[in-house]
Design an enzyme around this catalytic site. Structure first.
Site, PDB file in Angstrom:
ATOM      1  CD  GLU A 267      42.680  -1.194  -5.253  1.00 31.35           C
ATOM      2  OE1 GLU A 267      42.118  -2.243  -4.862  1.00 31.35           O
ATOM      3  OE2 GLU A 267      42.069  -0.141  -5.474  1.00 31.35           O
TER       4      GLU A 267
ATOM      5  NE  ARG B 117      36.758 -15.192 -13.407  1.00 34.76           N
ATOM      6  CZ  ARG B 117      37.089 -15.179 -12.112  1.00 34.76           C
ATOM      7  NH1 ARG B 117      38.066 -14.426 -11.692  1.00 34.76           N
ATOM      8  NH2 ARG B 117      36.438 -15.924 -11.255  1.00 34.76           N
TER       9      ARG B 117
ATOM     10  CE  LYS C  93      44.342 -12.044  -5.748  1.00 31.24           C
ATOM     11  NZ  LYS C  93      43.902 -12.824  -4.607  1.00 31.24           N
TER      12      LYS C  93
ATOM     13  NE  ARG D 239      35.110  -8.330  -3.834  1.00 32.20           N
ATOM     14  CZ  ARG D 239      35.267  -8.412  -5.155  1.00 32.20           C
ATOM     15  NH1 ARG D 239      35.795  -9.492  -5.693  1.00 32.20           N
ATOM     16  NH2 ARG D 239      34.901  -7.416  -5.932  1.00 32.20           N
TER      17      ARG D 239
ATOM     18  CG  PHE E 131      38.912  -3.563  -2.902  1.00 32.73           C
ATOM     19  CD1 PHE E 131      37.919  -3.798  -3.829  1.00 32.73           C
ATOM     20  CD2 PHE E 131      39.314  -4.593  -2.056  1.00 32.73           C
ATOM     21  CE1 PHE E 131      37.327  -5.041  -3.928  1.00 32.73           C
ATOM     22  CE2 PHE E 131      38.725  -5.852  -2.154  1.00 32.73           C
ATOM     23  CZ  PHE E 131      37.723  -6.078  -3.092  1.00 32.73           C
TER      24      PHE E 131
ATOM     25  NE  ARG F   5      33.378 -15.341  -5.019  1.00 30.81           N
ATOM     26  CZ  ARG F   5      34.348 -15.237  -5.909  1.00 30.81           C
ATOM     27  NH1 ARG F   5      35.544 -14.875  -5.526  1.00 30.81           N
ATOM     28  NH2 ARG F   5      34.143 -15.494  -7.171  1.00 30.81           N
TER      29      ARG F   5
HETATM   30  P1  ATP Z   1      38.075 -14.918  -8.095  1.00 26.42           P
HETATM   31  O1  ATP Z   1      37.639 -13.991  -7.046  1.00 26.42           O
HETATM   32  O2  ATP Z   1      38.865 -14.248  -9.178  1.00 26.42           O
HETATM   33  O3  ATP Z   1      37.006 -15.831  -8.570  1.00 26.42           O
HETATM   34  P2  ATP Z   1      39.516 -16.263  -6.029  1.00 26.42           P
HETATM   35  O4  ATP Z   1      38.440 -16.022  -5.067  1.00 26.42           O
HETATM   36  O5  ATP Z   1      40.124 -17.613  -6.098  1.00 26.42           O
HETATM   37  O6  ATP Z   1      39.102 -15.918  -7.510  1.00 26.42           O
HETATM   38  P3  ATP Z   1      41.832 -14.813  -6.498  1.00 26.42           P
HETATM   39  O7  ATP Z   1      41.873 -15.373  -7.851  1.00 26.42           O
HETATM   40  O8  ATP Z   1      42.984 -15.165  -5.645  1.00 26.42           O
HETATM   41  O9  ATP Z   1      40.571 -15.205  -5.710  1.00 26.42           O
HETATM   42  O10 ATP Z   1      41.714 -13.213  -6.577  1.00 26.42           O
HETATM   43  C1  ATP Z   1      40.578 -12.415  -6.722  1.00 26.42           C
HETATM   44  C2  ATP Z   1      40.030 -12.021  -5.373  1.00 26.42           C
HETATM   45  O11 ATP Z   1      40.978 -11.269  -4.636  1.00 26.42           O
HETATM   46  C3  ATP Z   1      38.839 -11.096  -5.376  1.00 26.42           C
HETATM   47  O12 ATP Z   1      37.641 -11.765  -5.627  1.00 26.42           O
HETATM   48  C4  ATP Z   1      38.866 -10.502  -3.969  1.00 26.42           C
HETATM   49  O13 ATP Z   1      38.132 -11.327  -3.087  1.00 26.42           O
HETATM   50  C5  ATP Z   1      40.320 -10.559  -3.584  1.00 26.42           C
HETATM   51  N1  ATP Z   1      40.969  -9.246  -3.426  1.00 26.42           N
HETATM   52  C6  ATP Z   1      41.931  -8.999  -2.500  1.00 26.42           C
HETATM   53  N2  ATP Z   1      42.379  -7.760  -2.577  1.00 26.42           N
HETATM   54  C7  ATP Z   1      41.692  -7.146  -3.572  1.00 26.42           C
HETATM   55  C8  ATP Z   1      41.728  -5.833  -4.129  1.00 26.42           C
HETATM   56  N3  ATP Z   1      42.542  -4.892  -3.677  1.00 26.42           N
HETATM   57  N4  ATP Z   1      40.887  -5.553  -5.150  1.00 26.42           N
HETATM   58  C9  ATP Z   1      40.039  -6.492  -5.630  1.00 26.42           C
HETATM   59  N5  ATP Z   1      39.970  -7.760  -5.137  1.00 26.42           N
HETATM   60  C10 ATP Z   1      40.792  -8.094  -4.122  1.00 26.42           C
END
Ligand code: ATP
Length: 574
Positions: free
Chosen positions: A250, A417, A252, A257, A340, A272
Site C-alpha cells: 500500500e 508491531r 505509505k 494516524r 486502509f 494514536r
Molecule cells: P510507527 O507508526 O511504526 O511507530 P512512525 O509513526 O514513525 O512509526 P513510520 O515508521 O514512518 O511511522 O510508519 C508507520 C506509520 O505509517 C503508521 O503508523 C501509519 O501512521 C502510517 N501509514 C501511512 N500509510 C499507511 C498504510 N497504507 N498502512 C498502514 N500505515 C500507514
C-alpha cells in the site's frame, strides 16, 4: 472498607510508599499488594488515580490546572498569603509537597470514590465564571483532606503523580495480584491494547481473574491501540518475513494516524495517543457522515494535508493540528484521509478477519470523495512488480510503501508491531538508517549564539520491561532558529525541579534542566554504539547510544509511551 467503600487515606499512604521506592519490581509488588483482595470498583478508581488520571485516557478529562492557579488555590485553602505559598513552593519544588506542609489535618473521612467524583465534577465545570467555582470546589476538597491526602489530590489535579509508576507497572501489578502469575502480563497487555480503559480492565480482572482479560472486544467510542509496522534493512528481507504468496503493497502516507468511530451521525476521530481529535478535522467528520455507507463502523487511516489534489508535507499538517482557529486553518490547510483498514462494522468485530477480507469490506462501505479516500495499493505474486510500485510511490513524492500479509492469519493486531505489516521507505533504500522517536528529558545551556537557549537536548527511549525512560542521545544539531524558539517555549512548561522518577540517567550526563518526559522528537543518527554515558538497555556499565544525532522534527502525534523502545533500538543496531 465495608459498605462505604475504600478510604482515600489508604490510597494516599500507598502513594507515599511508592514515592520512596525506586526499583520497578518493588513498585509492582507494593501496588499488587494494595490491589489484592480489593473490590473491582476500588481497583478501577485506584488505577486511574495512580496514573494521575480521573478516567480512561481516551475521554477528554484533562483537569486543566496550572501551577499559578494552584498556588492561588492553596493560599485560599489554607488561608495564607499567596506570596508565602509561592516561596514555599519554590523551596519545595512541588505543589503537592507544599500542600502537605501547609495542611495540618490528620484525619479525614474521604472515600476513594468521592474524591474521584468531586475531581470529575471540577473537571466538568467550565465556561465563563467557572474559574471561581473550580477554585472554590478544589479548596473545599483540600480542606476535607489530611495533609498526606492533600499532597496527592494536588498532584492528581496537576496530572503529575511523580510516583514512577507507568501503565506497564500497573498492568504487571494486575497480573501479580489477580492471576498470581506475573507471566500473564503479556496477555493482559494485549487485552489493554483492545480495551484501552485501564480502570475497566483492572475491575474485570479483579472480578473474573484471567477470564476477565478475554472479555474485551472492540466497541464504538472506545478506541483500540492501532496496529504498527515492522522494519527491515534490506528489501529482500521483506520476502523472507511476509507470509502468503500474494503480496499487497500500500502507498505509505506521511501524516497523522487516525482511528475513526462512526455511530450514525456521531463521528469521533482518535489519534494514536487515543486523544479525541474530532474538533480539529471537521471536514473529515463531515466526510465520514456522507461517504461511509455502514451505519456503524470503525476505520483506520492516515490524515494528510491535501490541496488541489496534491498531498502536502507532514510539517504542513502539523500547522493544521490545532485546537483554536480551526475555521481559518481549515481553509488554509485542507486535509484528506486515506483509509486502509476496517475494524468493526454494524456490531461485528473485524479484528480477527484476514487483511483481504477487511480490505474487501472497506471497499464495499466507502464511497470515495475529495476528502475521503482509500489507500492506493498493488497486489501481486511477483516481487518485481512490488518494487516497481515502490518506485512509483517514491516518484509521486510518497514516503514509501507498507507491505501487508494476505495470509489467512493476517488479522488486525491492536498495539502490536508484528511481521504482518512491513514498512519500506525511500530513506532505507538510500542506505540511511531508521529514525528514532525519542522523548526530551533534559537540556544543557547554550553558549555563544545559543546563549539563553538550550545548547543541546538530552533524549531518552522507552524501556518497556522496566517501565522507564533511559537516555540514548544528546541532540545539538538540525534545529532551525524557529525550532529553537518553538521547542524552547513548549519545554518551559515541562520544566522539572528534580530528575523525573521514571528516568535513568548517568551522573556524567546530568543536564542543566530536567523536563517531564512528554515532548517527542524524531532524530536521525549515523550509528548506534555502546557508550558509558547512556543508560538505554545498559549492560556492563554501557548503554546503547546514537552517534551524530540530528533533529528532524517534533512528533506532536506521539506521546512518551509511543516512542522507540530499547528492544527496537537493539533490533535496528543488529
Ligand atoms: P510507527 O507508526 O511504526 O511507530 P512512525 O509513526 O514513525 O512509526 P513510520 O515508521 O514512518 O511511522 O510508519 C508507520 C506509520 O505509517 C503508521 O503508523 C501509519 O501512521 C502510517 N501509514 C501511512 N500509510 C499507511 C498504510 N497504507 N498502512 C498502514 N500505515 C500507514
Amino acid at each position: 472498607m465495608g459498605k462505604r467503600g475504600a478510604s482515600f487515606s489508604e490510597f494516599a499512604s500507598l502513594c507515599s510508599e511508592l514515592e520512596k521506592i525506586s526499583s520497578n519490581i518493588s513498585l509492582r509488588k507494593k501496588l499488587a499488594k494494595y490491589f489484592k483482595g480489593k473490590k473491582g470498583r476500588t481497583i478501577k478508581y485506584a488505577s486511574y488515580l495512580i496514573l494521575g488520571q480521573i478516567g480512561p485516557k481516551y475521554e477528554d478529562l484533562a483537569m486543566g490546572f496550572g501551577t499559578k492557579t494552584m498556588v492561588k488555590i492553596l493560599a485560599r485553602t489554607f488561608d495564607k498569603d499567596e506570596e508565602r505559598v509561592r516561596k514555599l513552593f519554590k523551596k519545595k519544588g512541588d505543589l503537592g509537597d507544599t500542600a502537605n506542609t501547609l495542611s495540618k489535618r490528620k484525619r479525614s473521612s474521604l472515600k476513594l470514590k468521592h474524591v474521584l467524583d468531586r475531581l470529575k465534577k471540577i473537571q466538568k465545570t467550565s465556561g465563563e465564571g467557572s474559574q471561581e467555582e473550580r477554585a472554590e470546589e478544589m479548596a473545599e476538597l483540600l480542606q476535607d483532606a489530611t495533609a498526606e491526602e492533600a499532597k496527592f489530590i494536588v498532584r492528581i489535579a496537576l496530572e503529575n503523580m511523580r510516583l514512577g509508576v507507568g501503565e506497564m507497572t500497573v498492568l504487571e501489578a494486575f497480573a501479580e495480584a489477580f492471576t498470581d502469575d506475573a507471566e500473564n502480563k503479556d496477555v493482559i497487555e494485549n487485552s489493554y491494547n483492545v480495551c484501552t480503559d485501564i480502570g475497566e480492565l483492572g475491575e474485570s480482572l479483579a472480578e473474573h481473574g484471567m477470564k476477565g482479560a478475554k472479555r474485551f472486544s472492540i466497541s464504538l467510542g472506545r478506541p483500540v491501540k492501532v496496529m504498527l509496522a515492522q522494519r527491515v534493512d534490506k528489501v529482500s528481507e521483506i520476502l523472507e518475513k511476509i507470509k502468503g504468496n500474494r503480496i499487497a503493497a500500500e502507498e505509505k502516507y506521511d501524516g497523522e494516524r487516525v482511528e475513526i468511530h462512526k455511530d450514525g451521525k456521531d463521528v469521533q476521530l482518535f489519534s494514536r495517543r487515543l486523544e479525541d481529535i474530532s474538533d480539529q478535522y471537521p471536514e473529515i467528520v463531515e466526510g465520514m457522515r456522507k461517504c461511509v455507507k455502514a451505519k456503524k463502523a470503525v476505520l483506520d487511516g492516515e490524515i494528510v494535508a491535501y490541496k488541489n489534489g496534491k498531498i502536502q508535507s507532514f510539517q504542513k499538517l502539523m500547522q493544521r493540528r490545532r485546537k483554536y482557529d480551526v475555521k481559518e486553518y481549515r481553509k488554509k490547510i485542507p486535509v484528506a484521509v486515506f483509509l486502509f483498514d476496517v475494524l468493526y462494522v454494524n456490531g461485528r468485530s473485524f479484528l480477527k478477519k484476514s487483511y483481504p477480507e477487511r480490505r474487501k469490506k472497506l471497499e464495499s462501505i466507502v464511497n470515495q470523495s475529495t476528502r475521503i479516500k482509500l489507500a492506493g495499493r498493488k497486489v501481486s505474486t511477483n516481487f518485481k512488480e512490488i518494487k516497481k510500485f515502490f518506485q512509483k510511490c517514491v516518484d509521486k513524492g510518497l514516503e514509501g510503501i507498507i507491505v501487508k500479509s494476505t495470509a489467512k492469519e493476517s488479522v488486525y493486531q491492536p498495539g502490536n508491531r508484528g511481521w504482518l505489516w512491513i514498512k519500506w521507505k525511500k530513506e532505507y533504500a538510500e542506505g540511511m538508517k531508521e529514525t528514532i522517536d525519542a522523548v526530551i528529558v533534559g537540556s544543557y545551556h547554550g553558549r555563544g549564539r545559543r546563549k539563553g537557549h538550550y545548547g543541546a537536548l538530552l533524549c531518552a527511549v522507552l524501556n518497556k520491561d522496566k517501565d522507564r525512560f533511559e537516555t540514548f542521545t544528546k541532540v545539538g544539531t538540525g534545529f532551525t532558529d524557529k525550532d529553537f524558539e518553538s521547542i524552547g517555549k513548549k519545554l518551559k512548561k515541562l520544566k522539572a525541579r528534580k530528575k523525573p522518577k521514571r528516568l535513568k540517567v548517568k551522573k556524567r550526563m546530568e543536564p542543566d534542566i530536567y523536563y517531564r518526559p512528554e515532548m517527542v522528537i524524531e532524530v536521525l543518527g549515523a550509528e548506534i554504539t555502546r557508550s558509558p554515558s547512556h543508560t538505554a538497555g545498559e549492560k556492563d556499565g554501557k548503554g546503547l547510544a546514537l552517534r551524530f544525532p540530528r533533529f528532524l522534527r517534533v512528533r506532536e502525534d506521539k506521546g512518551p509511551e509511543d516512542i522507540t523502545t530499547v528492544r527496537e533500538v537493539r533490533q535496528i543496531k543488529k
